[in-house]
Design a protein around this motif. Structure first.
Motif, PDB file in Angstrom:
ATOM      1  N   LEU A 170       0.327   2.443  -0.778  1.00  0.00           N
ATOM      2  CA  LEU A 170       0.519   3.897  -0.751  1.00  0.00           C
ATOM      3  C   LEU A 170      -0.021   4.537  -2.025  1.00  0.00           C
ATOM      4  O   LEU A 170      -0.713   5.557  -1.972  1.00  0.00           O
ATOM      5  N   GLU A 171       0.303   3.941  -3.166  1.00  0.00           N
ATOM      6  CA  GLU A 171      -0.184   4.479  -4.438  1.00  0.00           C
ATOM      7  C   GLU A 171      -1.703   4.438  -4.514  1.00  0.00           C
ATOM      8  O   GLU A 171      -2.334   5.389  -4.985  1.00  0.00           O
ATOM      9  N   ASP A 172      -2.304   3.346  -4.056  1.00  0.00           N
ATOM     10  CA  ASP A 172      -3.765   3.252  -4.033  1.00  0.00           C
ATOM     11  C   ASP A 172      -4.369   4.304  -3.120  1.00  0.00           C
ATOM     12  O   ASP A 172      -5.406   4.889  -3.435  1.00  0.00           O
ATOM     13  N   GLY A 173      -3.714   4.543  -1.976  1.00  0.00           N
ATOM     14  CA  GLY A 173      -4.203   5.555  -1.043  1.00  0.00           C
ATOM     15  C   GLY A 173      -4.179   6.948  -1.649  1.00  0.00           C
ATOM     16  O   GLY A 173      -5.134   7.725  -1.502  1.00  0.00           O
ATOM     17  N   VAL A 174      -3.107   7.260  -2.363  1.00  0.00           N
ATOM     18  CA  VAL A 174      -3.009   8.564  -3.038  1.00  0.00           C
ATOM     19  C   VAL A 174      -4.082   8.677  -4.110  1.00  0.00           C
ATOM     20  O   VAL A 174      -4.746   9.710  -4.244  1.00  0.00           O
ATOM     21  N   GLU A 175      -4.257   7.606  -4.870  1.00  0.00           N
ATOM     22  CA  GLU A 175      -5.277   7.609  -5.919  1.00  0.00           C
ATOM     23  C   GLU A 175      -6.675   7.773  -5.319  1.00  0.00           C
ATOM     24  O   GLU A 175      -7.487   8.562  -5.813  1.00  0.00           O
ATOM     25  N   LEU A 176      -6.949   7.066  -4.235  1.00  0.00           N
ATOM     26  CA  LEU A 176      -8.252   7.165  -3.579  1.00  0.00           C
ATOM     27  C   LEU A 176      -8.475   8.575  -3.032  1.00  0.00           C
ATOM     28  O   LEU A 176      -9.569   9.135  -3.179  1.00  0.00           O
ATOM     29  N   ALA A 177      -7.451   9.158  -2.440  1.00  0.00           N
ATOM     30  CA  ALA A 177      -7.574  10.527  -1.922  1.00  0.00           C
ATOM     31  C   ALA A 177      -7.916  11.493  -3.050  1.00  0.00           C
ATOM     32  O   ALA A 177      -8.761  12.384  -2.888  1.00  0.00           O
ATOM     33  N   PRO A 219      14.281  13.247  -6.058  1.00  0.00           N
ATOM     34  CA  PRO A 219      14.329  13.302  -4.585  1.00  0.00           C
ATOM     35  C   PRO A 219      13.083  12.699  -3.936  1.00  0.00           C
ATOM     36  O   PRO A 219      13.177  12.019  -2.916  1.00  0.00           O
ATOM     37  N   MET A 220      11.910  12.914  -4.537  1.00  0.00           N
ATOM     38  CA  MET A 220      10.670  12.364  -3.995  1.00  0.00           C
ATOM     39  C   MET A 220      10.673  10.841  -4.123  1.00  0.00           C
ATOM     40  O   MET A 220      10.260  10.134  -3.203  1.00  0.00           O
ATOM     41  N   ILE A 221      11.159  10.337  -5.236  1.00  0.00           N
ATOM     42  CA  ILE A 221      11.219   8.889  -5.454  1.00  0.00           C
ATOM     43  C   ILE A 221      12.194   8.263  -4.466  1.00  0.00           C
ATOM     44  O   ILE A 221      11.907   7.209  -3.891  1.00  0.00           O
ATOM     45  N   GLN A 222      13.335   8.911  -4.235  1.00  0.00           N
ATOM     46  CA  GLN A 222      14.302   8.414  -3.259  1.00  0.00           C
ATOM     47  C   GLN A 222      13.692   8.396  -1.859  1.00  0.00           C
ATOM     48  O   GLN A 222      13.878   7.444  -1.099  1.00  0.00           O
ATOM     49  N   TYR A 223      12.959   9.462  -1.517  1.00  0.00           N
ATOM     50  CA  TYR A 223      12.290   9.513  -0.213  1.00  0.00           C
ATOM     51  C   TYR A 223      11.267   8.387  -0.094  1.00  0.00           C
ATOM     52  O   TYR A 223      11.189   7.708   0.926  1.00  0.00           O
ATOM     53  N   LEU A 224      10.492   8.175  -1.141  1.00  0.00           N
ATOM     54  CA  LEU A 224       9.487   7.105  -1.131  1.00  0.00           C
ATOM     55  C   LEU A 224      10.154   5.741  -0.955  1.00  0.00           C
ATOM     56  O   LEU A 224       9.679   4.918  -0.176  1.00  0.00           O
ATOM     57  N   ASN A 225      11.252   5.524  -1.663  1.00  0.00           N
ATOM     58  CA  ASN A 225      11.968   4.259  -1.530  1.00  0.00           C
ATOM     59  C   ASN A 225      12.449   4.048  -0.093  1.00  0.00           C
ATOM     60  O   ASN A 225      12.325   2.949   0.453  1.00  0.00           O
ATOM     61  N   CYS A 226      12.999   5.089   0.520  1.00  0.00           N
ATOM     62  CA  CYS A 226      13.448   4.999   1.919  1.00  0.00           C
ATOM     63  C   CYS A 226      12.270   4.748   2.849  1.00  0.00           C
ATOM     64  O   CYS A 226      12.360   3.925   3.770  1.00  0.00           O
ATOM     65  N   LEU A 227      11.172   5.448   2.625  1.00  0.00           N
ATOM     66  CA  LEU A 227       9.985   5.293   3.456  1.00  0.00           C
ATOM     67  C   LEU A 227       9.471   3.856   3.390  1.00  0.00           C
ATOM     68  O   LEU A 227       9.188   3.247   4.427  1.00  0.00           O
ATOM     69  N   VAL A 228       9.377   3.317   2.195  1.00  0.00           N
ATOM     70  CA  VAL A 228       8.881   1.946   2.029  1.00  0.00           C
ATOM     71  C   VAL A 228       9.807   0.968   2.740  1.00  0.00           C
ATOM     72  O   VAL A 228       9.353   0.090   3.482  1.00  0.00           O
ATOM     73  N   THR A 229      11.108   1.135   2.552  1.00  0.00           N
ATOM     74  CA  THR A 229      12.078   0.241   3.197  1.00  0.00           C
ATOM     75  C   THR A 229      11.967   0.313   4.714  1.00  0.00           C
ATOM     76  O   THR A 229      11.946  -0.720   5.400  1.00  0.00           O
ATOM     77  N   GLU A 230      11.876   1.526   5.260  1.00  0.00           N
ATOM     78  CA  GLU A 230      11.767   1.686   6.712  1.00  0.00           C
ATOM     79  C   GLU A 230      10.473   1.109   7.260  1.00  0.00           C
ATOM     80  O   GLU A 230      10.470   0.444   8.297  1.00  0.00           O
ATOM     81  N   ARG A 231       9.373   1.352   6.578  1.00  0.00           N
ATOM     82  CA  ARG A 231       8.082   0.861   7.058  1.00  0.00           C
ATOM     83  C   ARG A 231       8.004  -0.661   6.993  1.00  0.00           C
ATOM     84  O   ARG A 231       7.473  -1.294   7.900  1.00  0.00           O
ATOM     85  N   VAL A 232       8.547  -1.251   5.932  1.00  0.00           N
ATOM     86  CA  VAL A 232       8.540  -2.708   5.814  1.00  0.00           C
ATOM     87  C   VAL A 232       9.418  -3.313   6.899  1.00  0.00           C
ATOM     88  O   VAL A 232       9.049  -4.314   7.522  1.00  0.00           O
ATOM     89  N   ALA A 233      10.575  -2.690   7.162  1.00  0.00           N
ATOM     90  CA  ALA A 233      11.457  -3.184   8.226  1.00  0.00           C
ATOM     91  C   ALA A 233      10.767  -3.073   9.584  1.00  0.00           C
ATOM     92  O   ALA A 233      10.839  -3.999  10.406  1.00  0.00           O
ATOM     93  N   GLU A 234      10.088  -1.957   9.819  1.00  0.00           N
ATOM     94  CA  GLU A 234       9.362  -1.777  11.077  1.00  0.00           C
ATOM     95  C   GLU A 234       8.251  -2.814  11.210  1.00  0.00           C
ATOM     96  O   GLU A 234       8.084  -3.427  12.266  1.00  0.00           O
ATOM     97  N   PHE A 235       7.523  -3.012  10.144  1.00  0.00           N
ATOM     98  CA  PHE A 235       6.453  -4.012  10.130  1.00  0.00           C
ATOM     99  C   PHE A 235       7.025  -5.396  10.413  1.00  0.00           C
ATOM    100  O   PHE A 235       6.484  -6.158  11.203  1.00  0.00           O
ATOM    101  N   CYS A 259       8.090  -8.918  -1.654  1.00  0.00           N
ATOM    102  CA  CYS A 259       6.625  -8.894  -1.784  1.00  0.00           C
ATOM    103  C   CYS A 259       6.012  -7.875  -0.831  1.00  0.00           C
ATOM    104  O   CYS A 259       5.109  -7.124  -1.203  1.00  0.00           O
ATOM    105  N   GLN A 260       6.527  -7.822   0.404  1.00  0.00           N
ATOM    106  CA  GLN A 260       6.031  -6.845   1.375  1.00  0.00           C
ATOM    107  C   GLN A 260       6.270  -5.425   0.866  1.00  0.00           C
ATOM    108  O   GLN A 260       5.397  -4.558   0.984  1.00  0.00           O
ATOM    109  N   GLU A 261       7.457  -5.180   0.314  1.00  0.00           N
ATOM    110  CA  GLU A 261       7.764  -3.852  -0.227  1.00  0.00           C
ATOM    111  C   GLU A 261       6.811  -3.487  -1.355  1.00  0.00           C
ATOM    112  O   GLU A 261       6.285  -2.368  -1.396  1.00  0.00           O
ATOM    113  N   LEU A 262       6.577  -4.419  -2.275  1.00  0.00           N
ATOM    114  CA  LEU A 262       5.686  -4.140  -3.399  1.00  0.00           C
ATOM    115  C   LEU A 262       4.255  -3.893  -2.942  1.00  0.00           C
ATOM    116  O   LEU A 262       3.581  -2.983  -3.441  1.00  0.00           O
TER     117      LEU A 262
END
Length: 106
Positions: free
Chosen positions: A86-93, A9-25, A77-80
């Protein structure tokens, strides 16, 4: 390595989030970038030049497919990049949190 089912469920949410944010961008930020507007205009001009140079009338469809494929690749490329950010941000946090705990900060 497959991910545990409880993370799906978390992976599905992340996939949706990435898709939505890239589309918004893509809808809000990219159209306002002067450099990108210039590059897109150049690409359209090059495709039109190629279309005029090709002898067969059906070649315009091939050029349209090339343009569409380039857009799909750019979107991927934008999605990746967004996902990696996001992954770098989590790692940095996590690093900052561990560093703060090591120093005794709260």
């Amino acid at each position: 390595m497959p991910r545990p089912p409880e993370l799906q469920p978390m992976i599905q949410y992340l996939n949706c989030l990435v898709t939505e944010r890239v589309a918004e961008f893509g809808g809000k930020v990219l159209p306002n970038d002067p450099q990108l507007q210039k590059n897109r205009a150049e690409m359209a001009r090059f495709l039109k030049l190629l279309e005029n140079l090709l002898p067969q009338p059906g070649n315009a469809a091939i050029l349209a497919a090339i343009n569409e494929t380039a857009c799909v690749m750019a979107n991927r490329c934008q999605e990746l990049v967004y996902r990696r950010g996001l992954e770098d941000g989590v790692e940095l946090a996590g690093i900052l949190a561990r560093n703060g705990r090591e120093r005794g900060e709260s």
